[in-house]
Design a protein around this motif. Structure first.
Motif, short mmCIF file in Angstrom:
data_model
loop_
_atom_site.label_atom_id
_atom_site.label_comp_id
_atom_site.label_asym_id
_atom_site.label_seq_id
_atom_site.Cartn_x
_atom_site.Cartn_y
_atom_site.Cartn_z
N ILE A 149 -15.03 57.78 23.64
CA ILE A 149 -15.54 57.07 24.81
C ILE A 149 -14.93 55.68 24.82
O ILE A 149 -14.45 55.19 23.80
CB ILE A 149 -17.09 57.00 24.80
CG1 ILE A 149 -17.61 56.30 23.54
CG2 ILE A 149 -17.70 58.38 24.96
CD1 ILE A 149 -19.13 56.11 23.51
N PRO A 150 -14.96 55.01 25.97
CA PRO A 150 -14.40 53.66 26.04
C PRO A 150 -15.15 52.67 25.14
O PRO A 150 -16.35 52.83 24.90
CB PRO A 150 -14.57 53.27 27.51
CG PRO A 150 -14.74 54.55 28.24
CD PRO A 150 -15.40 55.49 27.28
N LEU A 151 -14.43 51.66 24.70
CA LEU A 151 -15.02 50.63 23.84
C LEU A 151 -16.24 50.00 24.49
O LEU A 151 -17.25 49.77 23.84
CB LEU A 151 -13.96 49.57 23.51
CG LEU A 151 -14.42 48.38 22.68
CD1 LEU A 151 -14.92 48.84 21.32
CD2 LEU A 151 -13.27 47.39 22.52
N GLY A 152 -16.15 49.72 25.77
CA GLY A 152 -17.28 49.11 26.48
C GLY A 152 -18.52 49.98 26.45
O GLY A 152 -19.64 49.48 26.37
N THR A 153 -18.33 51.28 26.51
CA THR A 153 -19.47 52.21 26.46
C THR A 153 -20.12 52.18 25.08
O THR A 153 -21.35 52.24 24.97
CB THR A 153 -19.01 53.64 26.82
OG1 THR A 153 -18.37 53.59 28.10
CG2 THR A 153 -20.18 54.60 26.87
N VAL A 154 -19.30 52.07 24.04
CA VAL A 154 -19.86 51.95 22.68
C VAL A 154 -20.71 50.70 22.59
O VAL A 154 -21.86 50.74 22.11
CB VAL A 154 -18.73 51.90 21.62
CG1 VAL A 154 -19.30 51.53 20.25
CG2 VAL A 154 -18.01 53.23 21.54
N LYS A 155 -20.16 49.59 23.05
CA LYS A 155 -20.90 48.32 22.99
C LYS A 155 -22.19 48.41 23.80
O LYS A 155 -23.24 47.92 23.37
CB LYS A 155 -20.02 47.18 23.50
CG LYS A 155 -18.88 46.85 22.56
CD LYS A 155 -18.01 45.75 23.12
CE LYS A 155 -16.86 45.42 22.18
NZ LYS A 155 -16.00 44.35 22.72
N THR A 156 -22.13 49.05 24.96
CA THR A 156 -23.32 49.22 25.80
C THR A 156 -24.35 50.09 25.09
O THR A 156 -25.55 49.77 25.09
CB THR A 156 -22.93 49.84 27.15
OG1 THR A 156 -22.02 48.96 27.82
CG2 THR A 156 -24.15 50.08 28.02
N ASN A 157 -23.91 51.20 24.47
CA ASN A 157 -24.85 52.07 23.75
C ASN A 157 -25.55 51.33 22.62
O ASN A 157 -26.76 51.46 22.42
CB ASN A 157 -24.14 53.31 23.21
CG ASN A 157 -23.90 54.36 24.26
OD1 ASN A 157 -24.66 54.49 25.21
ND2 ASN A 157 -22.85 55.13 24.10
N LEU A 159 -25.90 48.01 22.34
CA LEU A 159 -26.74 46.97 22.94
C LEU A 159 -28.04 47.56 23.49
O LEU A 159 -29.13 47.03 23.23
CB LEU A 159 -25.98 46.24 24.05
CG LEU A 159 -26.73 45.12 24.75
CD1 LEU A 159 -27.03 43.99 23.77
CD2 LEU A 159 -25.92 44.60 25.92
N ARG A 160 -27.94 48.65 24.22
CA ARG A 160 -29.14 49.30 24.76
C ARG A 160 -30.06 49.79 23.65
O ARG A 160 -31.28 49.69 23.74
CB ARG A 160 -28.77 50.46 25.67
CG ARG A 160 -28.25 50.01 27.01
CD ARG A 160 -27.97 51.19 27.91
NE ARG A 160 -27.43 50.72 29.18
CZ ARG A 160 -26.68 51.45 29.97
NH1 ARG A 160 -26.39 52.70 29.66
NH2 ARG A 160 -26.23 50.96 31.10
N ALA A 161 -29.45 50.35 22.61
CA ALA A 161 -30.26 50.82 21.48
C ALA A 161 -31.01 49.65 20.84
O ALA A 161 -32.21 49.76 20.55
CB ALA A 161 -29.37 51.52 20.45
N LYS A 162 -30.33 48.54 20.64
CA LYS A 162 -30.98 47.37 20.05
C LYS A 162 -32.11 46.87 20.96
O LYS A 162 -33.19 46.53 20.47
CB LYS A 162 -29.97 46.25 19.83
CG LYS A 162 -29.09 46.44 18.64
CD LYS A 162 -28.18 45.22 18.49
CE LYS A 162 -27.37 45.25 17.25
NZ LYS A 162 -26.57 44.04 17.10
N GLU A 163 -31.87 46.84 22.27
CA GLU A 163 -32.90 46.39 23.20
C GLU A 163 -34.11 47.31 23.16
O GLU A 163 -35.26 46.85 23.14
CB GLU A 163 -32.34 46.31 24.62
CG GLU A 163 -31.37 45.15 24.81
CD GLU A 163 -30.65 45.18 26.16
OE1 GLU A 163 -30.85 46.13 26.94
OE2 GLU A 163 -29.87 44.24 26.42
N LYS A 164 -33.87 48.62 23.14
CA LYS A 164 -34.98 49.57 23.07
C LYS A 164 -35.74 49.41 21.76
O LYS A 164 -36.97 49.49 21.74
CB LYS A 164 -34.46 51.00 23.20
CG LYS A 164 -34.02 51.37 24.60
CD LYS A 164 -33.50 52.81 24.63
CE LYS A 164 -33.04 53.22 26.00
NZ LYS A 164 -32.54 54.63 26.00
#
Length: 175
Positions: A149-157, A159-164
């Protein structure tokens, strides 16, 4: 005598040397199995079955290994694919529960929470990304290759995991 991964791979490809492949399995089986145990809610029998599938696929597709990344990264990519294939097969036959993982992410964001319950709130992509990063120590770039997957998607996943996980932590603290 210790052989490098490249030497063992060459022996397998050139001579169909099963002992050389066995050495690769021995070297990586505990890491692969450990990741799969976490992804399957501590289900060791299932993790063993999935790990066996990982190494069967690795042997079958070894000739496609291009060495643009390390062998372990390529193997984790196969592990990820096997896990995703398994989850997709479950979704086709039954409603599946979120996967638990008994896991202690050692960082300030999520310290002190029950990770077994907390990881239930993450989707499978967030869970894989955060486990590969914090448990296995892979960089975002390496995770992008593993998950394809794209690097940005990894960072988003991540980040979202940390937020959750932060929200979960705050909720648990205020209960």
């Amino acid at each position: 005598m210790k052989f490098s991964d490249a030497s063992l791979i060459a022996l397998v490809l050139l001579n169909n040397d099963h002992r050389a492949f066995g050495k690769l399995v021995t070297k990586y089986q505990s890491d692969v199995r450990g990741l799969l145990v976490k992804l399957t809610n501590g289900n060791k029998a299932l993790a063993d079955d999935l790990a066996q599938d990982v190494f069967i696929r690795a042997y079958k597709y070894l000739k496609s290994f291009k060495a643009t990344a390390s062998f372990s990264t390529w193997l984790y990519r196969i592990s990820y694919n096997v896990f995703i294939d398994y989850t997709k097969s479950l979704k086709k036959t039954e409603d599946i529960e979120s996967y638990d993982c008994i896991y202690d992410i050692a960082n300030d964001v999520v310290s002190g929470i029950d990770m077994q319950n907390a990881l239930k709130i993450l989707n499978e992509y967030e869970k894989v990304a955060i486990l590969l990063h914090y448990d296995k120590g892979y960089s975002h770039n390496e995770i992008a290759k593993i998950m394809d997957i794209p690097l940005g998607t990894v960072k988003t996943n991540i980040l979202r995991a940390k937020e959750k996980l932060k929200k979960y932590y705050n909720y648990e603290q205020n209960r």
